[in-house]
Design a protein around this motif. Structure first.
Motif, PDB file in Angstrom:
ATOM      1  N   THR A   1       0.711  -1.103   0.047  1.00  0.00           N
ATOM      2  CA  THR A   1      -0.136   0.008   0.049  1.00  0.00           C
ATOM      3  C   THR A   1       0.900   1.224  -0.075  1.00  0.00           C
ATOM      4  O   THR A   1       1.512   1.384   1.034  1.00  0.00           O
ATOM      5  CB  THR A   1      -0.958   0.123   1.287  1.00  0.00           C
ATOM      6  OG1 THR A   1      -1.866  -1.081   1.159  1.00  0.00           O
ATOM      7  CG2 THR A   1      -1.737   1.332   1.200  1.00  0.00           C
ATOM      8  N   THR A   2       0.711   2.075  -1.042  1.00  0.00           N
ATOM      9  CA  THR A   2       1.796   3.402  -1.043  1.00  0.00           C
ATOM     10  C   THR A   2       0.771   4.449  -1.230  1.00  0.00           C
ATOM     11  O   THR A   2       1.403   5.689  -1.004  1.00  0.00           O
ATOM     12  CB  THR A   2       2.419   3.202  -2.449  1.00  0.00           C
ATOM     13  OG1 THR A   2       1.673   3.238  -3.733  1.00  0.00           O
ATOM     14  CG2 THR A   2       3.372   1.801  -2.288  1.00  0.00           C
TER      15      THR A   2
ATOM     16  N   ARG B   1      -4.608  -1.062   6.509  1.00  0.00           N
ATOM     17  CA  ARG B   1      -4.110  -0.194   5.770  1.00  0.00           C
ATOM     18  C   ARG B   1      -5.437   0.254   4.909  1.00  0.00           C
ATOM     19  O   ARG B   1      -5.060   1.547   4.238  1.00  0.00           O
ATOM     20  CB  ARG B   1      -3.068  -0.872   4.917  1.00  0.00           C
ATOM     21  CG  ARG B   1      -3.580  -1.949   4.029  1.00  0.00           C
ATOM     22  CD  ARG B   1      -2.535  -2.494   3.147  1.00  0.00           C
ATOM     23  NE  ARG B   1      -2.938  -3.672   2.471  1.00  0.00           N
ATOM     24  CZ  ARG B   1      -2.938  -4.977   2.743  1.00  0.00           C
ATOM     25  NH1 ARG B   1      -2.474  -5.304   3.948  1.00  0.00           N
ATOM     26  NH2 ARG B   1      -3.394  -5.888   2.006  1.00  0.00           N
ATOM     27  N   ARG B   2      -6.413  -0.537   4.804  1.00  0.00           N
ATOM     28  CA  ARG B   2      -7.555   0.026   4.084  1.00  0.00           C
ATOM     29  C   ARG B   2      -8.802   0.828   4.626  1.00  0.00           C
ATOM     30  O   ARG B   2      -9.849   1.084   4.254  1.00  0.00           O
ATOM     31  CB  ARG B   2      -7.867  -1.173   3.212  1.00  0.00           C
ATOM     32  CG  ARG B   2      -8.983  -0.883   2.061  1.00  0.00           C
ATOM     33  CD  ARG B   2      -9.197  -2.096   1.152  1.00  0.00           C
ATOM     34  NE  ARG B   2      -8.395  -2.604   0.506  1.00  0.00           N
ATOM     35  CZ  ARG B   2      -7.927  -2.137  -0.812  1.00  0.00           C
ATOM     36  NH1 ARG B   2      -8.996  -1.046  -1.454  1.00  0.00           N
ATOM     37  NH2 ARG B   2      -7.096  -2.593  -1.553  1.00  0.00           N
ATOM     38  N   ALA B   3      -8.500   0.624   6.117  1.00  0.00           N
ATOM     39  CA  ALA B   3      -9.646   0.965   7.012  1.00  0.00           C
ATOM     40  C   ALA B   3     -10.187   2.291   6.696  1.00  0.00           C
ATOM     41  O   ALA B   3     -11.273   2.853   7.073  1.00  0.00           O
ATOM     42  CB  ALA B   3      -9.183   0.855   8.375  1.00  0.00           C
TER      43      ALA B   3
ATOM     44  N   ARG C   1     -12.554   0.518  13.058  1.00  0.00           N
ATOM     45  CA  ARG C   1     -12.572  -0.308  11.860  1.00  0.00           C
ATOM     46  C   ARG C   1     -11.369  -0.876  11.563  1.00  0.00           C
ATOM     47  O   ARG C   1     -11.480  -2.433  11.034  1.00  0.00           O
ATOM     48  CB  ARG C   1     -12.707   0.939  10.649  1.00  0.00           C
ATOM     49  CG  ARG C   1     -13.964   1.430  10.623  1.00  0.00           C
ATOM     50  CD  ARG C   1     -14.354   2.179   9.303  1.00  0.00           C
ATOM     51  NE  ARG C   1     -13.557   3.150   9.025  1.00  0.00           N
ATOM     52  CZ  ARG C   1     -13.473   4.588   9.480  1.00  0.00           C
ATOM     53  NH1 ARG C   1     -14.563   4.768   9.967  1.00  0.00           N
ATOM     54  NH2 ARG C   1     -12.671   5.222   9.110  1.00  0.00           N
ATOM     55  N   LYS C   2     -10.171  -0.659  12.256  1.00  0.00           N
ATOM     56  CA  LYS C   2      -9.042  -1.326  12.040  1.00  0.00           C
ATOM     57  C   LYS C   2      -9.151  -2.593  12.578  1.00  0.00           C
ATOM     58  O   LYS C   2      -8.247  -3.580  12.217  1.00  0.00           O
ATOM     59  CB  LYS C   2      -7.837  -0.447  12.418  1.00  0.00           C
ATOM     60  CG  LYS C   2      -7.471   0.413  11.636  1.00  0.00           C
ATOM     61  CD  LYS C   2      -6.271   1.325  12.095  1.00  0.00           C
ATOM     62  CE  LYS C   2      -5.654   2.373  11.536  1.00  0.00           C
ATOM     63  NZ  LYS C   2      -4.681   2.986  11.967  1.00  0.00           N
TER      64      LYS C   2
ATOM     65  N   THR D   1     -11.501  -3.145  -3.290  1.00  0.00           N
ATOM     66  CA  THR D   1     -12.717  -2.719  -2.281  1.00  0.00           C
ATOM     67  C   THR D   1     -13.506  -3.903  -2.379  1.00  0.00           C
ATOM     68  O   THR D   1     -14.262  -4.204  -1.427  1.00  0.00           O
ATOM     69  CB  THR D   1     -13.208  -1.616  -3.092  1.00  0.00           C
ATOM     70  OG1 THR D   1     -12.378  -0.325  -2.853  1.00  0.00           O
ATOM     71  CG2 THR D   1     -14.510  -1.155  -2.448  1.00  0.00           C
ATOM     72  N   ASN D   2     -13.926  -4.616  -3.439  1.00  0.00           N
ATOM     73  CA  ASN D   2     -14.834  -5.478  -3.326  1.00  0.00           C
ATOM     74  C   ASN D   2     -14.290  -6.780  -3.031  1.00  0.00           C
ATOM     75  O   ASN D   2     -15.230  -7.413  -2.266  1.00  0.00           O
ATOM     76  CB  ASN D   2     -15.077  -5.883  -5.100  1.00  0.00           C
ATOM     77  CG  ASN D   2     -16.038  -4.860  -5.782  1.00  0.00           C
ATOM     78  OD1 ASN D   2     -16.581  -4.044  -5.024  1.00  0.00           O
ATOM     79  ND2 ASN D   2     -15.415  -4.332  -6.960  1.00  0.00           N
TER      80      ASN D   2
END
Length: 312
Positions: free
Chosen positions: A43-44, A270-272, A261-262, A217-218
């Motif tokens: 993740t950047t 990393r996407r939270a 959320r994490k 996302t999906n």
């Protein structure tokens, strides 16, 4: 299109607005185009701030260079003969993309192909269509853009559209509170529907069209729905989410602050911070398309890029 390569280890790198991914695989001919597949992700947040400034941020560039140097070393260790690297929304929108492409070329030898939205859509379609015999509508929610592709294996792509709507872009644009205000989510959903409804009105979908979701996302929403403590792609591929499932997940995510959320099962920390926007975009697309259910596909634009670039 290149001549078919057999018994060679090949690689594809997708430089997205949220993450950089690499797929390494052995190509064993038409019968087995993808063997011994390995996938890697870093993740950047390359798309951070691009919508507001028109440029890639220095910190995002530095993270992306580090990731690509690491991936090139992994590819070398894996015995990869050739790598195709392509950049998507953030790189095509940025005025300073050369600040990434030039040092990457110097450090790794990789030449990054910055593809337009139509090409990105074609990659997604060819990666997915082999899994479905009938009419499909693919939705790929990226960090900076959302690709919608309609077609079938027999007919090919009937139409495709790249929308400047994405989980990173629209978190920055619409969601400034933690937890997010309901009004912010309503504004985001209206923004998406304002574009999607017009699109579907001008491009009627066959009645038997199956909605297929690809991308981070999906797959993440499927993992949340399945309460995954360890990510399992075999359980993600061909899983389904109803529009009620998506609404329930959206309500769960929006009720939490970032720290909470994490801790949600299935959601990578990393996407939270961007998943609420991603889920809201999906909800709006499903409603605009009149889709009651989505099937999540494990194949996506990396497989499609390999098929088209290497002539598999």
């Amino acid at each position: 299109m290149r001549q078919e390569k057999t018994n060679k280890r090949l690689g594809v790198i997708d430089i997205g607005s949220n993450s950089i991914r690499m797929m390494v695989f052995d190509h064993g001919g038409k019968a087995q185009p993808f063997c011994n597949v390995k996938k890697f992700l870093r993740t950047t947040r390359l798309g951070h701030g691009v919508d507001a400034s028109g440029n890639l941020a220095a910190s995002s560039i530095a993270r992306s260079i580090d990731a690509l140097v690491e991936f090139k070393q992994i590819a070398d260790d894996e015995g990869v003969a050739e790598i195709y690297a392509f950049g998507t929304s953030a790189m095509r929108d940025a005025g300073n993309a050369k600040d990434l492409t030039e040092p990457v070329r110097r450090k790794t030898g990789l030449a990054i192909d910055i593809v337009d939205g139509d090409t990105e859509a074609r990659y997604g379609f060819y990666g997915v269509s082999s899994c479905f015999p009938g009419n499909i509508l693919i939705v790929d929610i990226g960090g900076g853009s959302t690709e919608l592709i309609s077609g079938s294996r027999a007919a090919g792509i009937v139409w495709d559209k790249s929308l400047n709507i994405g989980a990173v872009r629209d978190t920055e644009k619409f969601i400034r509170e933690d937890p997010p205000h309901q009004s912010s989510l309503q504004n985001l959903e209206a923004h998406v529907q304002g574009q999607a409804v017009v699109l579907f009105q001008s491009h009627a979908l066959p009645s038997d069209t199956k909605l297929v979701g690809i991308g981070g996302t999906n797959t993440t929403l499927s993992a949340i729905h399945q309460h995954m403590t360890t990510y399992d792609e075999t359980k993600i591929h061909m899983s389904t989410l109803s529009i009620k499932d998506v609404a329930q997940i959206q309500n769960q995510l929006a009720a939490c602050d970032l720290d909470a959320r994490k801790k949600i099962e299935g959601l990578p920390p990393r996407r939270a911070d961007i998943i609420v926007a991603g889920c809201t975009i999906l909800s709006a697309v499903m409603r605009s398309a009149g889709a009651e259910q989505m099937t999540v596909c494990g194949r996506d634009n990396m497989e499609g890029a390999a098929i088209l670039h290497y002539g598999l």
